[in-house]
Design a protein around this motif. Structure first.
Motif, short mmCIF file in Angstrom:
data_model
loop_
_atom_site.label_atom_id
_atom_site.label_comp_id
_atom_site.label_asym_id
_atom_site.label_seq_id
_atom_site.Cartn_x
_atom_site.Cartn_y
_atom_site.Cartn_z
N ARG A 87 25.53 5.19 27.56
CA ARG A 87 26.69 5.79 28.56
C ARG A 87 26.96 4.96 29.82
O ARG A 87 28.09 5.07 29.96
N THR A 91 30.32 2.75 28.47
CA THR A 91 31.53 3.59 28.43
C THR A 91 32.65 2.99 28.73
O THR A 91 32.82 2.60 29.85
N SER A 92 33.76 2.93 27.88
CA SER A 92 35.09 2.71 28.25
C SER A 92 36.11 3.72 27.96
O SER A 92 36.03 4.23 26.92
N THR A 93 37.17 3.84 28.98
CA THR A 93 38.29 4.74 28.63
C THR A 93 39.28 4.33 27.60
O THR A 93 40.05 5.41 27.26
N ASP A 122 36.61 0.68 22.61
CA ASP A 122 35.37 1.22 21.89
C ASP A 122 34.15 1.32 22.69
O ASP A 122 33.45 2.06 22.88
N MET A 123 34.10 0.11 23.61
CA MET A 123 32.66 0.06 24.52
C MET A 123 33.21 -0.97 25.59
O MET A 123 34.38 -1.74 25.42
#
Length: 459
Positions: A384, A387-389, A392-393
């Motif tokens: 977590r 996480t990217s908005t 993918d990461m």
């Protein structure tokens, strides 16, 4: 053969060097002349580890010496001797088993080491007499450790991506290995976009150095090393004290090169593929920027949260390529995180693995050969933090929690669950002089990795 620094193959004047522990001191002392016992008492010598006492002859000259050690199988138990002893030639007195002699010779060589490319040491180390072929097997492991130290100690002006390539080519030629190098914009043409993104701002072209050696019928092992030859932090620029020693950020590559060289020197029945993504993380008009989304060879998109988390970015393309060849095992070495040093200190590399057998074998070899490492968890709920908005990461995130774990988790995303893989987060450095550990580059987990591969090669 040419002997390493600190050794001689012949000497008529070599003085006896006695090796004792606190437990064995009394028995050794009982066999000595009363004057020797009085001399020991006068100096308070009790056989404590890392102690040494020169013993006088009747003419007042040094006639012998005694060193105190702790663990007889720990090479560093003996590494104070070369510079604590008076200069000259020495021979080991008494009978010792083969494992103790091997540890002694390796520790002596590590203690005799000084990086002398730019200046000579103030004095030469004492020399240890070795006879016949007894030391050859020890010396190639010593050479591997020295290779790591020399590569890491050399400043970036003389150890950039191009020099890493040149040294690898020389090693390959010596051992009959094949070399392939993909550099500059050819990285994009051959689908290594993440390596290109990190290194594109430097005046030295980024590259992927590939060495292949061994019989196709032998077990295949891939060895990957992070080769960031200098890390400014990129546009997320490091502070001066954090940048000071960043010539060592190619320490993972140094380990990978040294391990491959050692496997080839010993002619282990393995097939190896060594991969070094070699770059400089520089500041310039074309530097990759925070917030950019970059492509990777695997197809995952990665948002750059921090340009100073670049090691994992170059490694992900190399790991993907290694996985495409489906080796029986992938080992990667990387000076990846300061968080590993905060958790475990400078002497204990952090080991991560998705394979219980590989992790246990490396840990056991480290214990047996006194080359320790410590296993850390691939705690997947911490994904977590990556996480990217928009991608993918991400390669990082705002949290300072579990930095070494999250870096390893990032790498694991590029390794299929069915592919055995182990990652070692190494410091590759000694901050200050200690016996056998001069300030500067250091090999960590290397001898253990070789012992593990030796066992694998034996089946």
């Amino acid at each position: 053969m040419n002997l390493p620094t600190g050794f001689t193959a012949s000497s008529a004047d070599a003085l006896p060097l006695h090796v004792v522990t606190r437990a064995s001191l009394a028995d050794w002392r009982a066999a000595q002349a009363p004057a020797t016992g009085a001399w020991l008492d006068a100096h308070g010598f009790d056989g404590a580890p890392s102690t040494l006492l020169a013993l006088p002859g009747s003419d007042g000259r040094v006639a012998a010496a005694v060193i105190g050690i702790g663990d007889p199988l720990d090479p560093y138990a003996y590494s104070h001797a070369p510079f604590a002893l008076p200069a000259g030639d020495w021979r080991i007195a008494g009978e010792h088993d083969a494992a103790t002699c091997a540890a002694l010779r390796l520790g002596w060589g590590l203690g005799a080491y000084r990086f002398n490319r730019y200046r000579q040491p103030l004095r030469a180390p004492a020399r240890l007499l070795v006879e016949g072929d007894e030391a050859i097997a020890d010396f190639d492991q010593l050479a591997a450790c020295v290779r790591v130290r020399d590569l890491v100690n050399t400043p970036t002006e003389h150890m950039g991506p191009d020099q890493l390539e040149q040294i690898t080519c020389e090693i390959a030629e010596r051992h009959g290995a094949r070399i392939e190098v993909i550099s500059g914009d050819d990285l994009l043409a051959h689908n290594f976009p993440a390596i290109h993104a990190v290194g594109r701002a430097s005046h030295r072209a980024p590259r992927l150095i590939m060495l292949r050696w061994g019989d196709e019928s032998h077990p295949h092992v891939a060895i990957v090393g992070k080769g960031v030859c200098f890390d400014t932090g990129g546009l997320d620029l490091k502070a001066a004290d954090g940048m000071r020693n960043m010539k060592k950020d190619m320490g993972g590559a140094a380990h990978a090169i040294a391990l491959a060289e050692l496997v080839m020197a010993r002619k282990l029945p393995l097939r190896i593929t060594m991969l070094v993504p070699a770059v400089e993380n520089a500041v310039g008009p074309d530097a990759f920027r925070p917030g950019e989304v970059i492509a990777t060879r695997q197809g995952l998109s990665v948002e750059i949260d921090n340009t100073d988390a670049e090691g994992r970015v170059v490694l992900c393309d190399a790991l993907t390529y290694a996985c495409e060849h489906k080796p029986e095992l992938i080992l990667d070495f990387a000076t990846l995180t300061g968080a590993a040093r905060i958790a475990l200190g400078p002497d204990l590399p952090a080991l991560y693995s998705n394979d219980e057998a590989a992790a246990s074998a490396w840990l056991d070899a480290g214990t047996l050969h006194r080359d320790p490492l410590w296993r850390m968890p691939l705690w997947r709920p911490y994904l977590r933090y990556l996480t990217s908005t928009i991608a993918d990461m991400a390669n990082g995130g705002p949290s300072k929690m579990a930095g070494s774990v999250t870096a390893a988790l990032y790498l694991e995303r590029f390794v299929p669950a069915t592919q055995p893989w182990a990652h070692l987060d190494v410091y590759s450095w000694n901050d200050a002089d200690r016996p056998g550990r001069p300030a500067g580059g250091e090999a960590q987990g290397l001898r253990a990795a070789f012992a593990m591969l030796q066992s694998r090669a034996r089946g």
